[in-house]
Design an enzyme around this catalytic site. Sequence first.
Site, short mmCIF file in Angstrom:
data_model
loop_
_atom_site.label_atom_id
_atom_site.label_comp_id
_atom_site.label_asym_id
_atom_site.label_seq_id
_atom_site.Cartn_x
_atom_site.Cartn_y
_atom_site.Cartn_z
N THR A 87 -5.93 -0.76 4.50
CA THR A 87 -5.55 -2.03 5.11
C THR A 87 -4.13 -2.35 4.66
O THR A 87 -3.90 -2.54 3.46
CB THR A 87 -6.50 -3.16 4.66
OG1 THR A 87 -7.83 -2.80 5.00
CG2 THR A 87 -6.13 -4.47 5.34
N LYS A 162 -7.58 -5.89 12.56
CA LYS A 162 -8.23 -6.08 11.25
C LYS A 162 -7.83 -7.42 10.63
O LYS A 162 -8.69 -8.18 10.17
CB LYS A 162 -7.83 -4.91 10.33
CG LYS A 162 -8.09 -5.11 8.87
CD LYS A 162 -9.44 -4.61 8.44
CE LYS A 162 -9.69 -5.00 6.99
NZ LYS A 162 -11.00 -4.63 6.54
N LYS A 237 -5.93 -10.55 -0.27
CA LYS A 237 -4.97 -9.54 0.22
C LYS A 237 -4.86 -9.62 1.74
O LYS A 237 -3.76 -9.66 2.30
CB LYS A 237 -5.44 -8.13 -0.20
CG LYS A 237 -4.62 -7.02 0.43
CD LYS A 237 -5.20 -5.62 0.21
CE LYS A 237 -4.44 -4.60 1.04
NZ LYS A 237 -4.95 -3.23 0.93
P1 NAD Z 1 -9.28 1.82 -4.71
O1 NAD Z 1 -8.27 1.16 -5.57
O2 NAD Z 1 -10.67 2.01 -5.21
O3 NAD Z 1 -8.74 3.27 -4.24
C1 NAD Z 1 -7.41 3.57 -3.97
C2 NAD Z 1 -7.15 4.98 -4.51
O4 NAD Z 1 -5.83 5.37 -4.15
C3 NAD Z 1 -7.25 5.08 -6.02
O5 NAD Z 1 -8.22 6.05 -6.39
C4 NAD Z 1 -5.84 5.49 -6.47
O6 NAD Z 1 -5.81 6.37 -7.59
C5 NAD Z 1 -5.33 6.16 -5.20
N1 NAD Z 1 -3.87 6.22 -5.14
C6 NAD Z 1 -2.97 5.30 -5.57
N2 NAD Z 1 -1.72 5.76 -5.39
C7 NAD Z 1 -1.84 7.00 -4.83
C8 NAD Z 1 -0.91 7.98 -4.41
N3 NAD Z 1 0.41 7.77 -4.53
N4 NAD Z 1 -1.37 9.14 -3.88
C9 NAD Z 1 -2.70 9.35 -3.75
N5 NAD Z 1 -3.64 8.46 -4.15
C10 NAD Z 1 -3.20 7.30 -4.68
O7 NAD Z 1 -9.29 0.97 -3.35
P2 NAD Z 1 -10.43 0.96 -2.21
O8 NAD Z 1 -11.39 -0.16 -2.48
O9 NAD Z 1 -10.93 2.34 -2.00
O10 NAD Z 1 -9.57 0.47 -0.95
C11 NAD Z 1 -8.68 1.35 -0.28
C12 NAD Z 1 -8.16 0.63 0.94
O11 NAD Z 1 -9.25 0.24 1.78
C13 NAD Z 1 -7.37 -0.64 0.64
O12 NAD Z 1 -6.26 -0.70 1.51
C14 NAD Z 1 -8.37 -1.76 0.92
O13 NAD Z 1 -7.75 -2.96 1.31
C15 NAD Z 1 -9.16 -1.16 2.07
N6 NAD Z 1 -10.53 -1.68 2.21
C16 NAD Z 1 -11.34 -1.81 1.12
C17 NAD Z 1 -12.63 -2.30 1.29
C18 NAD Z 1 -13.55 -2.45 0.10
O14 NAD Z 1 -14.61 -3.09 0.24
N7 NAD Z 1 -13.24 -1.87 -1.06
C19 NAD Z 1 -13.10 -2.67 2.56
C20 NAD Z 1 -12.25 -2.48 3.67
C21 NAD Z 1 -10.97 -1.99 3.47
#
Ligand code: NAD
Length: 286
Positions: A87, A162, A237
């Site tokens: 997102t 979204k 966010k």
């Molecule tokens: P998270 O923080 O658990 O995962 C993000 C991952 O990205 C981490 O494992 C981190 O190490 C990795 N990362 C960071 N920098 C990086 C790089 N340069 N190269 C490769 N990997 C890298 O977050 P999440 O909860 O999995 O959310 C991910 C996305 O999904 C976000 O944009 C969030 O807004 C969206 N989202 C989350 C949810 C939810 O319920 N968690 C729901 C809908 C959307």
Amino acid sequence: MRIGFIGLGNMGAPMAKNLAKAGHDVTGFDPAGVSVDGVAAGGSLNEAVRGMDAIITMLPNGEIVRAVHGDIVKVADKGALIIDCSTVDVDSARAVHTLAEAAGLLSLDAPVSGGTGGAEAGTLTFMVGGGEDAFAKGKALFDIMGQKAVYCGAAGAGQAAKICNNMILGISMIGVCEAFHLADKLGLDRQAMFDVASTSSGSCWSINTYCPAPGIGPKSPADNDYKPGFAAELMLKDLNLSQEAAESAGATTELGGHARDIYDAFVAAGGKGRDFSAILDKLSKD
Ligand code: NAD
């Protein structure tokens, strides 16, 4: 397909796992060194990108997505499909589409709703922007990771859908919490308030499906001490993204702005890590 999956966090890991379980050849990369069942561990970003038919990213924010996509386009095979499921702001989404196009790659912005439960169960909803040819190529992957993929239009349209949806959600959840709080103060039984509002013109997802009052309506995070679910800081966010988008597009979103401020204050005052419906708990204790 040979698929590179970048960003194996709470969402990315189960999504990559489902693709591998469905028989795709998946290589993952995450600097945190996460290992995922059935997914080969790429030692570097390049290893998870070079030679792949599709590359999927699931990253924290727009700044990281821009940087990672800047590196991906340098090594991806011509004609590969890049799907960003993070997102992020609409401007970043459009910027990475431009990068991909210049490098001869297909690209989609495809943020999701459904949370970690939906990612694990393969029941996410994808909101997709980009070319129709790219969507046709990505559809089989969305069908594995989710139950629905809505094609929303050109580059950035998925992110636009979204943040508009989540602006409604943030505003409606606060409205429902304030209504329960007022009902309490007026001596109106919460069950009676639910029975009326959930079947009347106040009916909406925030009350009918995700009721913020513990013990009322279907099971929701309120019944589990407000453990997320959808954490308040993630709602903040998304409301920041919708306000930024409104400002840059010249749209008037006063309630969206007010909802952002309410979640900002809630997160700063201990709401971080609590479900976004815990606004009712806070109002009850004020
Ligand atoms: P998270 O923080 O658990 O995962 C993000 C991952 O990205 C981490 O494992 C981190 O190490 C990795 N990362 C960071 N920098 C990086 C790089 N340069 N190269 C490769 N990997 C890298 O977050 P999440 O909860 O999995 O959310 C991910 C996305 O999904 C976000 O944009 C969030 O807004 C969206 N989202 C989350 C949810 C939810 O319920 N968690 C729901 C809908 C959307």
